[in-house]
Design a protein around this motif. Structure first.
Motif, PDB file in Angstrom:
ATOM      1  N   GLU A 184       0.831  -1.205   0.000  1.00 41.93           N
ATOM      2  CA  GLU A 184       0.000   0.000   0.000  1.00 41.93           C
ATOM      3  C   GLU A 184       0.869   1.259   0.000  1.00 41.93           C
ATOM      4  OE1 GLU A 184      -0.403  -2.509   2.033  1.00 41.93           O
ATOM      5  OE2 GLU A 184      -2.433  -3.301   1.718  1.00 41.93           O
ATOM      6  N   TYR A 185       1.958   1.217   0.784  1.00 45.46           N
ATOM      7  CA  TYR A 185       2.864   2.366   0.847  1.00 45.46           C
ATOM      8  C   TYR A 185       3.515   2.612  -0.511  1.00 45.46           C
ATOM      9  CZ  TYR A 185       6.643   5.358   2.586  1.00 45.46           C
ATOM     10  OH  TYR A 185       7.510   6.406   2.794  1.00 45.46           O
ATOM     11  N   PHE A 186       3.891   1.519  -1.190  1.00 45.41           N
ATOM     12  CA  PHE A 186       4.506   1.641  -2.508  1.00 45.41           C
ATOM     13  C   PHE A 186       3.532   2.274  -3.501  1.00 45.41           C
ATOM     14  CE2 PHE A 186       5.123  -0.276  -6.745  1.00 45.41           C
ATOM     15  CZ  PHE A 186       6.387   0.205  -7.038  1.00 45.41           C
ATOM     16  N   PHE A 187       2.285   1.805  -3.531  1.00 46.48           N
ATOM     17  CA  PHE A 187       1.298   2.372  -4.454  1.00 46.48           C
ATOM     18  C   PHE A 187       0.988   3.835  -4.116  1.00 46.48           C
ATOM     19  CE2 PHE A 187       0.170  -2.138  -5.368  1.00 46.48           C
ATOM     20  CZ  PHE A 187       0.346  -2.074  -6.735  1.00 46.48           C
ATOM     21  N   GLN A 188       1.021   4.168  -2.835  1.00 53.42           N
ATOM     22  CA  GLN A 188       0.803   5.552  -2.444  1.00 53.42           C
ATOM     23  C   GLN A 188       1.901   6.454  -3.013  1.00 53.42           C
ATOM     24  OE1 GLN A 188      -1.922   6.879  -0.249  1.00 53.42           O
ATOM     25  NE2 GLN A 188      -1.126   8.508  -1.535  1.00 53.42           N
ATOM     26  N   GLN A 189       3.133   5.980  -2.953  1.00 55.90           N
ATOM     27  CA  GLN A 189       4.242   6.762  -3.509  1.00 55.90           C
ATOM     28  C   GLN A 189       4.167   6.833  -5.035  1.00 55.90           C
ATOM     29  OE1 GLN A 189       6.012   8.558  -1.476  1.00 55.90           O
ATOM     30  NE2 GLN A 189       4.849   7.560   0.164  1.00 55.90           N
ATOM     31  N   LEU A 190       3.664   5.768  -5.663  1.00 54.98           N
ATOM     32  CA  LEU A 190       3.458   5.825  -7.113  1.00 54.98           C
ATOM     33  C   LEU A 190       2.477   6.922  -7.487  1.00 54.98           C
ATOM     34  CD1 LEU A 190       3.232   2.121  -8.382  1.00 54.98           C
ATOM     35  CD2 LEU A 190       5.061   3.777  -8.788  1.00 54.98           C
ATOM     36  N   ILE A 191       1.394   7.029  -6.748  1.00 58.31           N
ATOM     37  CA  ILE A 191       0.389   8.063  -7.012  1.00 58.31           C
ATOM     38  C   ILE A 191       0.988   9.447  -6.805  1.00 58.31           C
ATOM     39  CG2 ILE A 191      -1.799   9.031  -6.215  1.00 58.31           C
ATOM     40  CD1 ILE A 191      -2.573   6.093  -5.481  1.00 58.31           C
ATOM     41  N   ASN A 192       1.737   9.618  -5.712  1.00 56.01           N
ATOM     42  CA  ASN A 192       2.380  10.914  -5.460  1.00 56.01           C
ATOM     43  C   ASN A 192       3.377  11.262  -6.561  1.00 56.01           C
ATOM     44  OD1 ASN A 192       0.928  10.988  -3.065  1.00 56.01           O
ATOM     45  ND2 ASN A 192       2.632  10.245  -1.818  1.00 56.01           N
ATOM     46  N   GLY A 193       4.134  10.257  -7.013  1.00 61.01           N
ATOM     47  CA  GLY A 193       5.105  10.500  -8.069  1.00 61.01           C
ATOM     48  C   GLY A 193       4.473  10.838  -9.401  1.00 61.01           C
ATOM     49  N   LEU A 194       3.369  10.172  -9.739  1.00 61.75           N
ATOM     50  CA  LEU A 194       2.660  10.484 -10.990  1.00 61.75           C
ATOM     51  C   LEU A 194       2.106  11.900 -10.963  1.00 61.75           C
ATOM     52  CD1 LEU A 194       0.738   7.134 -11.652  1.00 61.75           C
ATOM     53  CD2 LEU A 194       2.654   8.074 -12.970  1.00 61.75           C
ATOM     54  N   THR A 195       1.640  12.332  -9.806  1.00 60.75           N
ATOM     55  CA  THR A 195       1.105  13.699  -9.700  1.00 60.75           C
ATOM     56  C   THR A 195       2.204  14.725  -9.918  1.00 60.75           C
ATOM     57  OG1 THR A 195      -0.518  12.902  -8.084  1.00 60.75           O
ATOM     58  CG2 THR A 195      -0.169  15.283  -8.224  1.00 60.75           C
ATOM     59  N   LEU A 196       3.312  14.561  -9.209  1.00 57.93           N
ATOM     60  CA  LEU A 196       4.429  15.489  -9.367  1.00 57.93           C
ATOM     61  C   LEU A 196       4.997  15.417 -10.778  1.00 57.93           C
ATOM     62  CD1 LEU A 196       6.349  17.495  -8.014  1.00 57.93           C
ATOM     63  CD2 LEU A 196       7.742  15.553  -7.271  1.00 57.93           C
ATOM     64  N   GLY A 197       5.102  14.206 -11.325  1.00 61.62           N
ATOM     65  CA  GLY A 197       5.624  14.042 -12.673  1.00 61.62           C
ATOM     66  C   GLY A 197       4.748  14.668 -13.732  1.00 61.62           C
ATOM     67  N   SER A 198       3.436  14.718 -13.491  1.00 59.84           N
ATOM     68  CA  SER A 198       2.528  15.363 -14.444  1.00 59.84           C
ATOM     69  C   SER A 198       2.821  16.860 -14.536  1.00 59.84           C
ATOM     70  CB  SER A 198       1.076  15.137 -14.018  1.00 59.84           C
ATOM     71  OG  SER A 198       0.734  13.769 -14.070  1.00 59.84           O
ATOM     72  N   ILE A 199       3.127  17.483 -13.405  1.00 61.55           N
ATOM     73  CA  ILE A 199       3.478  18.904 -13.413  1.00 61.55           C
ATOM     74  C   ILE A 199       4.790  19.110 -14.169  1.00 61.55           C
ATOM     75  CG2 ILE A 199       4.110  20.872 -11.958  1.00 61.55           C
ATOM     76  CD1 ILE A 199       2.217  19.766  -9.821  1.00 61.55           C
ATOM     77  N   TYR A 200       5.794  18.275 -13.887  1.00 61.94           N
ATOM     78  CA  TYR A 200       7.064  18.376 -14.621  1.00 61.94           C
ATOM     79  C   TYR A 200       6.842  18.165 -16.121  1.00 61.94           C
ATOM     80  CZ  TYR A 200       9.568  18.017 -10.139  1.00 61.94           C
ATOM     81  OH  TYR A 200      10.060  18.227  -8.877  1.00 61.94           O
ATOM     82  N   GLY A 201       5.956  17.224 -16.464  1.00 63.46           N
ATOM     83  CA  GLY A 201       5.703  16.939 -17.875  1.00 63.46           C
ATOM     84  C   GLY A 201       5.104  18.124 -18.608  1.00 63.46           C
ATOM     85  N   LEU A 202       4.179  18.836 -17.960  1.00 66.79           N
ATOM     86  CA  LEU A 202       3.579  20.016 -18.588  1.00 66.79           C
ATOM     87  C   LEU A 202       4.633  21.081 -18.876  1.00 66.79           C
ATOM     88  CD1 LEU A 202       0.213  20.505 -16.651  1.00 66.79           C
ATOM     89  CD2 LEU A 202       0.497  19.859 -19.040  1.00 66.79           C
ATOM     90  N   ILE A 203       5.540  21.282 -17.927  1.00 72.14           N
ATOM     91  CA  ILE A 203       6.606  22.268 -18.156  1.00 72.14           C
ATOM     92  C   ILE A 203       7.552  21.776 -19.246  1.00 72.14           C
ATOM     93  CG2 ILE A 203       8.344  23.714 -17.042  1.00 72.14           C
ATOM     94  CD1 ILE A 203       7.130  22.926 -14.345  1.00 72.14           C
ATOM     95  N   ALA A 204       7.860  20.484 -19.226  1.00 64.95           N
ATOM     96  CA  ALA A 204       8.818  19.920 -20.181  1.00 64.95           C
ATOM     97  C   ALA A 204       8.334  20.033 -21.620  1.00 64.95           C
ATOM     98  CB  ALA A 204       9.100  18.457 -19.838  1.00 64.95           C
TER      99      ALA A 204
END
Length: 300
Positions: free
Chosen positions: A2-22
């Motif tokens: 569960e902790y691993f999947f939680q970090q995946l969700i957090n990472g996808l959210t942050l990565g989406s912001i980086y992707g928009l800038i990129a």
């Protein structure tokens, strides 16, 4: 797990912001062949534009729905940053387009410093917090997904598809691809190269403004130096995914976000940036053009 999947969700959210800038980095590089290092500060300007709109609207319309509030914040931020980037391209980059390669790079760094200091003087050096706009949270066992995380991922997916369609299926996209391949030949065939490049800068700024608004909504704070670290990481994402490729920019952003999130969860948070840049170096050793990048063909 569960902790691993939680970090995946957090990472996808942050990565989406980086992707928009990129995407903004990769669009400008693909057409003009230069790195707009002021793009991270355009992202920061988008956040401040959204913040000012938030303060004005909540002062005059206390009960305004959150959906309308976010939409107005996003639209105004896109208009303001588009105007800023159009002016920067006209004033700082266009006169140097035929100059030696380092001149636009130095000018871009100068514009980045100028924009950052301008906001520091105009808005002050302190962080500007706002109350949480979206507070809904969904629980799936031990995994927590907030509504604002879903909003960020959905908006990134929609904008990626929209810009992919514009670049690949519209007359503007054909003009952009022609300008990317050969500016002189495109001009001879009737493409308004200057207008196409200006529109590309405006489009990149609009995406950065959306990212700035999402960043403000997600973290609830804006600062004059917000453009540097996210800007560098978004540039890293663009290179990692393959600079010049729109899907590659988003893929790189998602990977950088996931690396940061997982490294912070399982190792020392102090070295999350080292991990991201280390993996970038490792990938480029074996694939110098990035994950989805294509090798450049030299014209002779």
């Amino acid at each position: 797990m569960e902790y691993f999947f939680q970090q995946l969700i957090n990472g996808l959210t942050l990565g989406s912001i980086y992707g928009l800038i990129a995407i903004g980095y990769t669009m400008v590089y693909g057409i003009v062949g230069m790195i707009n290092f002021a793009h991270g500060d355009i992202f920061m300007l988008g956040g401040f534009a959204a913040l000012i709109v938030f303060l004005i609207l909540t002062s005059f319309f206390a009960g305004i729905p959150v959906v309308i509030l976010l939409l107005v914040m996003m639209v105004v931020a896109m208009l303001m940053t588009g105007l800023w980037n159009w002016a920067i391209e006209r004033v700082a980059y266009r006169p140097l387009r035929g100059s030696f390669r380092l001149a636009p790079l130095i000018t871009a760094i100068g514009m980045s410093i100028a924009l950052s200091n301008f906001i520091q003087v105009a808005q002050g050096p302190r962080n500007k917090p706002i109350p949480s706009l979206v507070t809904d949270v969904y629980h799936f066992g031990a995994i927590t997904i907030s509504l604002k995380q879903l909003v960020i991922v959905v908006i990134t997916s929609v904008l990626l598809f929209a810009f992919w369609y514009i670049v690949n299926k519209t007359p503007l996209g054909r003009a952009q691809r022609a300008t990317e391949q050969d500016r002189k030949m495109a001009a001879l065939l009737g493409v308004d190269v200057d207008r196409t490049i200006s529109i590309t800068f405006v489009m990149g700024a609009a995406l950065a403004a959306v990212a700035g608004t999402m960043y403000l909504m997600y973290y609830g704070v804006a600062s004059f130096n917000d453009g540097f670290i996210p800007g560098v990481k978004a540039f890293t994402a663009a290179v990692l995914g393959g600079i010049g490729s729109l899907p590659g920019a988003v893929l790189g952003g998602l990977l950088i976000g996931l690396i940061e999130s997982l490294w912070s969860a399982y190792f020392s948070i102090a070295y999350k940036d080292v991990a991201a840049f280390g993996i970038l170096a490792f990938v480029l050793i074996f694939k110098p053009t990035g994950i989805l990048g294509r090798p450049e063909v030299e014209k002779v």
